[in-house]
Write a protein that holds these residues in place. Structure first.
Motif, PDB file in Angstrom:
ATOM      1  N   HIS A  45      48.667  41.123  31.446  1.00  0.00           N
ATOM      2  CA  HIS A  45      48.204  42.153  32.608  1.00  0.00           C
ATOM      3  C   HIS A  45      49.288  43.164  33.081  1.00  0.00           C
ATOM      4  O   HIS A  45      50.447  42.779  33.198  1.00  0.00           O
ATOM      5  N   ASN A  46      48.973  44.204  33.684  1.00  0.00           N
ATOM      6  CA  ASN A  46      50.091  45.285  34.115  1.00  0.00           C
ATOM      7  C   ASN A  46      50.333  44.837  35.361  1.00  0.00           C
ATOM      8  O   ASN A  46      50.029  43.957  36.185  1.00  0.00           O
ATOM      9  N   GLU A  47      51.378  45.589  36.026  1.00  0.00           N
ATOM     10  CA  GLU A  47      51.933  45.344  37.086  1.00  0.00           C
ATOM     11  C   GLU A  47      50.951  45.304  38.306  1.00  0.00           C
ATOM     12  O   GLU A  47      51.216  44.655  39.503  1.00  0.00           O
ATOM     13  N   SER A  48      50.030  46.378  38.374  1.00  0.00           N
ATOM     14  CA  SER A  48      49.154  46.517  39.507  1.00  0.00           C
ATOM     15  C   SER A  48      48.422  45.051  39.561  1.00  0.00           C
ATOM     16  O   SER A  48      48.043  44.578  40.534  1.00  0.00           O
ATOM     17  N   ILE A  49      47.670  44.472  38.461  1.00  0.00           N
ATOM     18  CA  ILE A  49      47.020  43.374  38.569  1.00  0.00           C
ATOM     19  C   ILE A  49      47.941  42.275  38.850  1.00  0.00           C
ATOM     20  O   ILE A  49      47.481  41.613  39.888  1.00  0.00           O
ATOM     21  N   ARG A  50      49.052  42.091  38.419  1.00  0.00           N
ATOM     22  CA  ARG A  50      49.996  40.786  38.762  1.00  0.00           C
ATOM     23  C   ARG A  50      50.296  41.053  40.316  1.00  0.00           C
ATOM     24  O   ARG A  50      50.197  40.058  40.970  1.00  0.00           O
ATOM     25  N   HIS A  51      50.736  42.222  41.112  1.00  0.00           N
ATOM     26  CA  HIS A  51      50.957  42.341  42.398  1.00  0.00           C
ATOM     27  C   HIS A  51      49.621  41.932  43.040  1.00  0.00           C
ATOM     28  O   HIS A  51      49.738  41.055  44.112  1.00  0.00           O
ATOM     29  N   GLU A  52      48.490  42.035  43.061  1.00  0.00           N
ATOM     30  CA  GLU A  52      47.174  42.036  43.577  1.00  0.00           C
ATOM     31  C   GLU A  52      46.954  40.642  43.685  1.00  0.00           C
ATOM     32  O   GLU A  52      46.399  39.751  44.535  1.00  0.00           O
ATOM     33  N   TYR A  53      46.968  40.023  42.232  1.00  0.00           N
ATOM     34  CA  TYR A  53      46.643  38.545  42.121  1.00  0.00           C
ATOM     35  C   TYR A  53      47.786  37.704  43.017  1.00  0.00           C
ATOM     36  O   TYR A  53      47.260  36.845  43.950  1.00  0.00           O
ATOM     37  N   GLU A  54      48.922  37.907  43.047  1.00  0.00           N
ATOM     38  CA  GLU A  54      50.086  37.253  43.684  1.00  0.00           C
ATOM     39  C   GLU A  54      49.776  37.486  45.315  1.00  0.00           C
ATOM     40  O   GLU A  54      49.572  36.524  46.120  1.00  0.00           O
ATOM     41  N   GLN A  55      49.442  38.606  45.648  1.00  0.00           N
ATOM     42  CA  GLN A  55      49.177  38.580  47.191  1.00  0.00           C
ATOM     43  C   GLN A  55      47.904  38.022  47.517  1.00  0.00           C
ATOM     44  O   GLN A  55      47.810  37.188  48.854  1.00  0.00           O
ATOM     45  N   ALA A  56      47.036  38.111  47.015  1.00  0.00           N
ATOM     46  CA  ALA A  56      45.625  37.414  47.159  1.00  0.00           C
ATOM     47  C   ALA A  56      45.539  36.022  47.137  1.00  0.00           C
ATOM     48  O   ALA A  56      45.321  35.452  47.937  1.00  0.00           O
ATOM     49  N   PHE A  57      46.028  35.751  46.125  1.00  0.00           N
ATOM     50  CA  PHE A  57      46.195  34.116  45.944  1.00  0.00           C
ATOM     51  C   PHE A  57      47.050  33.542  46.823  1.00  0.00           C
ATOM     52  O   PHE A  57      46.809  32.231  47.180  1.00  0.00           O
ATOM     53  N   ARG A  58      48.188  34.123  46.977  1.00  0.00           N
ATOM     54  CA  ARG A  58      48.822  33.349  48.079  1.00  0.00           C
ATOM     55  C   ARG A  58      48.289  32.859  49.243  1.00  0.00           C
ATOM     56  O   ARG A  58      48.491  31.989  49.824  1.00  0.00           O
ATOM     57  N   LYS A  59      47.509  34.039  49.798  1.00  0.00           N
ATOM     58  CA  LYS A  59      46.497  33.814  51.131  1.00  0.00           C
ATOM     59  C   LYS A  59      45.854  32.770  50.876  1.00  0.00           C
ATOM     60  O   LYS A  59      45.412  31.825  51.723  1.00  0.00           O
ATOM     61  N   PHE A  60      44.962  32.714  49.852  1.00  0.00           N
ATOM     62  CA  PHE A  60      43.985  31.846  49.526  1.00  0.00           C
ATOM     63  C   PHE A  60      44.642  30.426  49.277  1.00  0.00           C
ATOM     64  O   PHE A  60      43.881  29.516  49.929  1.00  0.00           O
ATOM     65  N   TYR A  61      45.661  30.242  48.585  1.00  0.00           N
ATOM     66  CA  TYR A  61      46.173  28.931  48.563  1.00  0.00           C
ATOM     67  C   TYR A  61      46.653  28.298  49.820  1.00  0.00           C
ATOM     68  O   TYR A  61      46.683  27.165  49.866  1.00  0.00           O
ATOM     69  N   ARG A  62      47.283  29.282  50.542  1.00  0.00           N
ATOM     70  CA  ARG A  62      47.825  28.757  51.959  1.00  0.00           C
ATOM     71  C   ARG A  62      46.580  28.257  52.608  1.00  0.00           C
ATOM     72  O   ARG A  62      46.563  26.961  53.406  1.00  0.00           O
ATOM     73  N   GLU A  63      45.299  28.972  52.422  1.00  0.00           N
ATOM     74  CA  GLU A  63      44.299  28.452  53.528  1.00  0.00           C
ATOM     75  C   GLU A  63      43.703  27.166  52.803  1.00  0.00           C
ATOM     76  O   GLU A  63      43.242  26.551  53.727  1.00  0.00           O
ATOM     77  N   LYS A  64      43.910  27.035  51.578  1.00  0.00           N
ATOM     78  CA  LYS A  64      43.247  25.753  50.742  1.00  0.00           C
ATOM     79  C   LYS A  64      44.373  24.614  51.011  1.00  0.00           C
ATOM     80  O   LYS A  64      43.819  23.551  51.334  1.00  0.00           O
ATOM     81  N   THR A  65      45.602  24.738  51.052  1.00  0.00           N
ATOM     82  CA  THR A  65      46.411  23.588  51.104  1.00  0.00           C
ATOM     83  C   THR A  65      47.369  23.792  52.085  1.00  0.00           C
ATOM     84  O   THR A  65      47.959  22.762  52.504  1.00  0.00           O
ATOM     85  N   GLY A  66      47.576  24.769  52.780  1.00  0.00           N
ATOM     86  CA  GLY A  66      48.691  24.806  53.987  1.00  0.00           C
ATOM     87  C   GLY A  66      49.919  25.094  53.352  1.00  0.00           C
ATOM     88  O   GLY A  66      51.068  24.852  54.154  1.00  0.00           O
ATOM     89  N   ARG A  67      50.178  25.295  52.091  1.00  0.00           N
ATOM     90  CA  ARG A  67      51.460  25.302  51.553  1.00  0.00           C
ATOM     91  C   ARG A  67      51.561  26.695  50.988  1.00  0.00           C
ATOM     92  O   ARG A  67      50.472  27.616  50.784  1.00  0.00           O
ATOM     93  N   GLU A  68      52.659  27.135  50.658  1.00  0.00           N
ATOM     94  CA  GLU A  68      53.125  28.438  49.878  1.00  0.00           C
ATOM     95  C   GLU A  68      52.898  28.197  48.414  1.00  0.00           C
ATOM     96  O   GLU A  68      53.402  27.171  47.899  1.00  0.00           O
TER      97      GLU A  68
END
Length: 527
Positions: A45-68
């Motif tokens: 995947h290109n840089e644009s996809i990787r960037h958006e994945y990381e930003q959105a999943f970090r938020k999703f993961y934090r909400e689900k687990t309370g962790r980074e």
């Protein structure tokens, strides 16, 4: 004195404080203590996809687990390079596991070559030591330090699943509601969108089409924009086509497979369609101006005017068109069109690899990609509710419910629905699916390795007035190493030893080169 010291130190204190004032605010509920969890993803995947994945999943993961969470993307090359890397790493790691227990016996070349062979454990002719190694591998948790493979097409992921490199990601058990036919169908247009055993899941849909530069096409003798795959092989496009190497780009290889399937459908005969499709591909390579190792580079080359046209995946075509519109005040010079006659719809999946070191995070990432939140990230405009942060990914979601009217105003491409655009073309996997790897090798042997001779022959035919004027030359140009009726036998030969495979490839390349030299000679003679 103290006042003077404080006054002198104030600028330094301000400089030291600036980073603390400028750092992003911690989101509510986030825990900052302790190291972040980790997820390792191998992807082209290109840089644009990787960037958006990381930003959105970090938020999703934090909400689900309370962790980074930290996403570690690995990109050793195109999808073909990734597939080879994964196979090499699993062989190395399984060998390490195998040799750690003396009771397993000695590692040898046959075990190395067959421990990942699908079904070998039930082959009555396979050596007992190979069967034992295969069972040992399938019952192991041998890993390669990577959790997920993202992107690359269903063919390679199906192969990983059969070889034992991929395991059940568990999404069907955790979210059965996602896999209803009206949400994510199991198959569409002849292609599986997810594995019934959970070893890969389609995330977005992909179709293949034609991109062209209006200004470059206008310079041609016939300025009609290309509409069909065969148009890219017309003499007027000589030295103007941008192509990707199918031996390095899985997306490019899939595009050529779709072209052949369309020829089979149009002709009503697999035999005739195979011949027409491969010869169309040869003419397209005869028109090539440049070759890349990634399908994503083709739209950029065409938009920049380095080529008049090329083959493109829909998401790359739409993204480049949007950027081109911005550059030219809403009047783009770059266009992407679905080819007349239809195109196949396929899934771009994600899969969990055996021995994933961060299983919990990997499961959550799969859930995220298939959830409404993850699907909106792929399809929505920047700034839309649930949309991406910086880059519109313009990737058609796998979930059918995201094409409902209420989401239309948020989608980057509101008029585009692959479930409808691909309906006119039904991919028949039994015709070319088993020979996907053969096709990659064959195109390299008949179009890439002898490309100088191919292009000289094609130019001589064009200079002589075109294929109709020199039928003998065109007949030589169109010769193929074997007909479709012999494809299964030829494919079996590619499973021989490395020496045997190399000899077969050399035979294909040498015969193609001889045909092109003959075609050039006949064209120069006006025959």
């Amino acid at each position: 004195m103290i006042r003077k010291i404080l006054t002198a130190a104030l600028p330094l204190l301000v400089l030291l404080a600036i980073p603390f004032f400028l750092r992003p605010k911690q989101e509510a509920g986030a825990k900052s203590s302790g190291p972040a969890d980790k997820l390792v993803i191998i992807s082209a995947h290109n840089e644009s996809i990787r960037h958006e994945y990381e930003q959105a999943f970090r938020k999703f993961y934090r909400e689900k687990t309370g962790r980074e969470i930290e996403l570690d993307f690995r990109s050793p090359g195109g999808s073909s390079d990734i597939v080879k890397y994964i196979a090499d790493r699993f062989e190395a790691e399984f060998r390490r596991e195998f040799e750690s227990d003396p009771a397993n016996g000695e590692w040898n070349d046959e075990i190395a070559g067959r421990f990942a062979e699908p079904g070998v454990e039930n082959d009555p002719d396979a050596p007992a030591e190979v069967k034992k190694a295969r069972r040992l591998f399938l019952n192991s948790n041998v890993g390669i330090g990577i959790d997920l493979m993202a992107g690359g097409g269903t063919f390679d992921m199906q192969r990983h699943a059969k070889r034992g490199f991929a395991v059940d990601g568990g999404a069907q058990k955790r979210h059965p509601e996602y896999f209803k036919p009206e949400i994510i169908p199991q198959s569409f247009g002849g292609d599986e969108l997810y594995d019934k055993q959970g070893r890969y899941y389609g995330v977005v849909l992909s179709t293949f089409g034609i991109c062209y530069n209006k200004d470059r096409v206008a310079e041609l003798k016939d300025p009609t924009p290309p509409k069909r795959w065969a148009d890219l092989g017309e003499p007027r496009f000589f030295n103007t086509i941008s192509l990707a190497d199918p031996s390095k780009s899985g997306s490019a290889n899939k595009c050529f497979e779709v072209l052949i399937q369309q020829c089979m459908a149009d002709s009503g005969s697999p035999e005739k369609g195979w011949e027409e499709g491969l010869n169309t591909i040869k003419r397209i390579f005869g028109n090539a101006r440049n070759l890349t190792d990634s399908a994503g580079k083709i739209p950029r080359d065409v938009a920049a005017g380095n080529a008049a046209a090329g083959m493109a995946i829909d998401t790359y075509g739409f993204t480049e068109k949007e950027w081109n519109e911005l550059q030219f005040d809403g009047k783009p010079h770059f266009f992407y069109v679905a080819p007349e006659g239809g195109t196949a719809v396929s899934a771009d999946p994600v899969q969990m690899l055996r021995g994933a070191p961060h299983r919990e995070a990997a499961e959550l990432f799969i859930d995220f990609l298939l959830s409404p939140e993850g699907q909106k990230l792929h399809a929505f405009k920047v700034g839309a509710p649930g949309g991406p942060e910086k880059h519109a990914l313009r990737r058609p979601p796998i979930r059918r419910d995201l094409y409902k009217p209420e989401y239309r105003k948020y989608r980057s491409d509101p008029d585009y629905n692959p479930y409808e655009s691909g309906a006119s073309f039904v991919y028949r996997p039994e015709l070319t699916g088993p020979y996907y790897s053969l096709l990659r090798i064959l195109i390299r042997c008949i179009a890439l390795d002898p490309q100088p001779e191919l292009q000289r022959a094609w130019k001589a035919i064009i200079d002589a007035g075109g294929p109709e004027k020199v039928p003998q030359a065109m007949a030589a140009f169109n010769r193929l190493p074997f007909p479709y009726s012999e494809i299964a036998a030829e494919n079996a030969k590619l499973h021989g030893s490395a020496v045997e495979v190399a000899a077969l490839c050399r035979k294909w390349s040498d015969s193609a080169r001889e045909n092109y030299l003959e075609a050039e000679r006949l064209a120069l003679e006006g025959k």
